[in-house]
Design a protein around this motif. Structure first.
Motif, mmCIF file in Angstrom:
data_model
loop_
_atom_site.group_PDB
_atom_site.id
_atom_site.type_symbol
_atom_site.label_atom_id
_atom_site.label_comp_id
_atom_site.label_asym_id
_atom_site.label_seq_id
_atom_site.Cartn_x
_atom_site.Cartn_y
_atom_site.Cartn_z
ATOM 1 N N SER A 1 12.198 27.935 26.602
ATOM 2 C CA SER A 1 11.191 26.891 27.143
ATOM 3 C C SER A 1 9.903 27.191 26.675
ATOM 4 O O SER A 1 9.396 28.327 26.407
ATOM 5 C CB SER A 1 10.998 27.174 28.642
ATOM 6 N N LEU A 2 9.246 26.121 26.435
ATOM 7 C CA LEU A 2 7.936 26.164 26.123
ATOM 8 C C LEU A 2 6.951 25.719 27.281
ATOM 9 O O LEU A 2 7.195 24.565 27.700
ATOM 10 C CB LEU A 2 7.516 25.303 24.791
ATOM 11 N N LYS A 3 5.924 26.415 27.645
ATOM 12 C CA LYS A 3 5.152 25.932 28.662
ATOM 13 C C LYS A 3 3.715 25.896 28.213
ATOM 14 O O LYS A 3 3.375 26.422 27.252
ATOM 15 C CB LYS A 3 5.141 27.019 29.818
ATOM 16 N N ALA A 4 3.157 24.594 28.962
ATOM 17 C CA ALA A 4 1.605 24.692 28.601
ATOM 18 C C ALA A 4 0.969 25.791 29.404
ATOM 19 O O ALA A 4 1.459 26.549 30.132
ATOM 20 C CB ALA A 4 1.138 23.146 29.070
ATOM 21 N N GLY A 5 -0.466 25.702 29.087
ATOM 22 C CA GLY A 5 -1.474 26.693 29.677
ATOM 23 C C GLY A 5 -1.269 26.601 31.249
ATOM 24 O O GLY A 5 -1.771 27.685 31.839
ATOM 25 N N ASN A 6 -1.170 25.345 31.661
ATOM 26 C CA ASN A 6 -0.919 25.380 33.304
ATOM 27 C C ASN A 6 0.367 25.802 33.837
ATOM 28 O O ASN A 6 0.792 25.611 34.867
ATOM 29 C CB ASN A 6 -1.170 23.876 33.930
ATOM 30 N N HIS A 7 1.368 26.345 33.047
ATOM 31 C CA HIS A 7 2.554 26.824 33.201
ATOM 32 C C HIS A 7 3.560 25.759 33.602
ATOM 33 O O HIS A 7 4.835 25.962 33.926
ATOM 34 C CB HIS A 7 2.684 27.937 34.429
ATOM 35 N N GLN A 8 3.346 24.534 33.060
ATOM 36 C CA GLN A 8 4.276 23.451 33.325
ATOM 37 C C GLN A 8 5.219 23.571 32.059
ATOM 38 O O GLN A 8 4.614 23.393 30.786
ATOM 39 C CB GLN A 8 3.429 22.078 33.334
ATOM 40 N N GLU A 9 6.447 23.447 32.176
ATOM 41 C CA GLU A 9 7.340 23.253 31.060
ATOM 42 C C GLU A 9 7.372 22.094 30.363
ATOM 43 O O GLU A 9 7.164 20.842 31.109
ATOM 44 C CB GLU A 9 8.555 23.453 31.635
ATOM 45 N N ILE A 10 6.973 22.237 28.961
ATOM 46 C CA ILE A 10 7.028 20.877 28.139
ATOM 47 C C ILE A 10 8.160 20.674 27.196
ATOM 48 O O ILE A 10 8.257 19.699 26.664
ATOM 49 C CB ILE A 10 5.733 20.914 27.455
ATOM 50 N N GLY A 11 8.981 21.762 27.250
ATOM 51 C CA GLY A 11 10.226 21.577 26.538
ATOM 52 C C GLY A 11 11.296 22.445 26.605
ATOM 53 O O GLY A 11 10.876 23.533 27.166
ATOM 54 N N LYS A 12 12.574 22.454 26.170
ATOM 55 C CA LYS A 12 13.480 23.394 26.376
ATOM 56 C C LYS A 12 14.507 23.246 25.123
ATOM 57 O O LYS A 12 14.682 22.217 24.719
ATOM 58 C CB LYS A 12 14.103 23.011 27.626
ATOM 59 N N THR A 13 14.951 24.409 24.943
ATOM 60 C CA THR A 13 16.207 24.416 23.652
ATOM 61 C C THR A 13 17.212 23.936 24.284
ATOM 62 O O THR A 13 17.448 23.783 25.431
ATOM 63 C CB THR A 13 16.370 25.622 23.020
ATOM 64 N N GLY A 14 18.220 23.522 23.269
ATOM 65 C CA GLY A 14 19.754 23.696 23.916
ATOM 66 C C GLY A 14 20.018 24.805 24.390
ATOM 67 O O GLY A 14 19.421 25.940 24.491
ATOM 68 N N SER A 15 21.202 25.193 24.785
ATOM 69 C CA SER A 15 21.678 26.460 25.428
ATOM 70 C C SER A 15 22.245 27.350 24.360
ATOM 71 O O SER A 15 22.590 27.021 23.260
ATOM 72 C CB SER A 15 22.760 26.243 26.372
ATOM 73 N N PHE A 16 22.078 28.512 24.422
ATOM 74 C CA PHE A 16 22.641 29.751 23.940
ATOM 75 C C PHE A 16 23.626 30.355 24.498
ATOM 76 O O PHE A 16 23.756 30.462 25.830
ATOM 77 C CB PHE A 16 21.493 30.577 23.445
ATOM 78 N N LYS A 17 24.643 31.116 23.990
ATOM 79 C CA LYS A 17 25.778 31.804 24.787
ATOM 80 C C LYS A 17 25.395 33.208 25.333
ATOM 81 O O LYS A 17 25.855 33.700 26.255
ATOM 82 C CB LYS A 17 26.884 32.012 24.103
ATOM 83 N N SER A 18 24.290 33.774 24.668
ATOM 84 C CA SER A 18 23.735 34.905 25.096
ATOM 85 C C SER A 18 22.213 35.195 25.026
ATOM 86 O O SER A 18 21.740 34.339 24.154
ATOM 87 C CB SER A 18 24.413 36.196 24.311
ATOM 88 N N LYS A 19 21.786 36.267 25.849
ATOM 89 C CA LYS A 19 20.232 36.384 25.614
ATOM 90 C C LYS A 19 20.059 36.875 24.269
ATOM 91 O O LYS A 19 18.837 36.359 23.526
ATOM 92 C CB LYS A 19 19.726 37.387 26.567
ATOM 93 N N HIS A 20 20.702 37.571 23.741
ATOM 94 C CA HIS A 20 20.546 38.181 22.469
ATOM 95 C C HIS A 20 20.675 37.000 21.213
ATOM 96 O O HIS A 20 19.770 36.921 20.317
ATOM 97 C CB HIS A 20 21.727 38.824 21.925
ATOM 98 N N GLU A 21 21.360 35.846 21.365
ATOM 99 C CA GLU A 21 21.375 34.745 20.519
ATOM 100 C C GLU A 21 20.006 33.856 20.664
ATOM 101 O O GLU A 21 19.439 33.595 19.789
ATOM 102 C CB GLU A 21 22.584 33.757 20.747
ATOM 103 N N GLU B 1 17.826 31.947 32.112
ATOM 104 C CA GLU B 1 19.241 31.774 32.146
ATOM 105 C C GLU B 1 19.574 30.852 33.376
ATOM 106 O O GLU B 1 18.852 30.939 34.420
ATOM 107 C CB GLU B 1 19.866 33.166 32.469
ATOM 108 N N ALA B 2 20.602 30.005 33.149
ATOM 109 C CA ALA B 2 21.071 29.178 34.085
ATOM 110 C C ALA B 2 22.632 28.887 33.686
ATOM 111 O O ALA B 2 23.211 28.429 32.698
ATOM 112 C CB ALA B 2 20.489 27.809 34.169
ATOM 113 N N MET B 3 23.440 29.040 34.915
ATOM 114 C CA MET B 3 24.935 28.564 34.693
ATOM 115 C C MET B 3 25.662 29.518 33.614
ATOM 116 O O MET B 3 26.235 28.748 32.783
ATOM 117 C CB MET B 3 25.030 27.065 34.589
ATOM 118 N N ASN B 4 25.257 30.693 33.535
ATOM 119 C CA ASN B 4 25.852 31.393 32.228
ATOM 120 C C ASN B 4 25.277 31.159 30.920
ATOM 121 O O ASN B 4 26.073 31.188 29.801
ATOM 122 C CB ASN B 4 27.419 31.573 32.412
ATOM 123 N N HIS B 5 24.165 30.321 30.652
ATOM 124 C CA HIS B 5 23.818 30.033 29.324
ATOM 125 C C HIS B 5 22.427 30.237 29.322
ATOM 126 O O HIS B 5 21.676 30.422 30.488
ATOM 127 C CB HIS B 5 23.866 28.540 28.979
#
Length: 114
Positions: free
Chosen positions: A90-110, A82-86
């Motif tokens: 995220s997808l992370k590699a085996g070394n825990h480095q982020e390699i991609g992120k979706t667009g934002s969703f309005k809720s955690k449920h979404e 969650e960041a800024m109410n969105h």
């Protein structure tokens, strides 16, 4: 600073739309913006499902695509944040480095439903 860049080095989701598909991986599109190389993983309808940060070279971008392919089927590599109410997935590699992120969703449920 590029006006389209965000604090986390991703462009706005709309900046990833409408680019040609990769000739190597048809479920990805690739493009350049502001001297950096980006990719987007596309869903079955051709919509942007996952965005990349900018890479300094096309080789770096292509390695990022290979990392997504290697890790995307591993449920443990996906997380919701969650960041800024969105909410983002995220997808992370085996070394825990982020390699991609979706667009934002309005809720955690979404985000979870996605």
């Amino acid at each position: 600073m590029d006006k389209n860049k965000r604090q986390d080095d991703y462009l706005k989701k709309s900046e990833y739309e409408g680019h040609p598909k990769s000739t190597i991986h048809s479920d990805f599109s690739i493009f350049e913006s502001g001297g950096e190389h980006y990719f987007a993983m596309l869903d079955k309808k051709g919509n942007v499902a996952l965005r990349s940060e900018g890479y300094s070279s096309d080789k770096g971008r292509d390695n990022g695509i290979e990392s997504v392919i290697k890790n995307r089927d591993n449920a443990d590599r996906w997380s919701i944040s969650e960041a800024m109410n969105h909410y983002f997935i995220s997808l992370k590699a085996g070394n825990h480095q982020e390699i991609g992120k979706t667009g934002s969703f309005k809720s955690k449920h979404e985000a979870e439903a996605y």
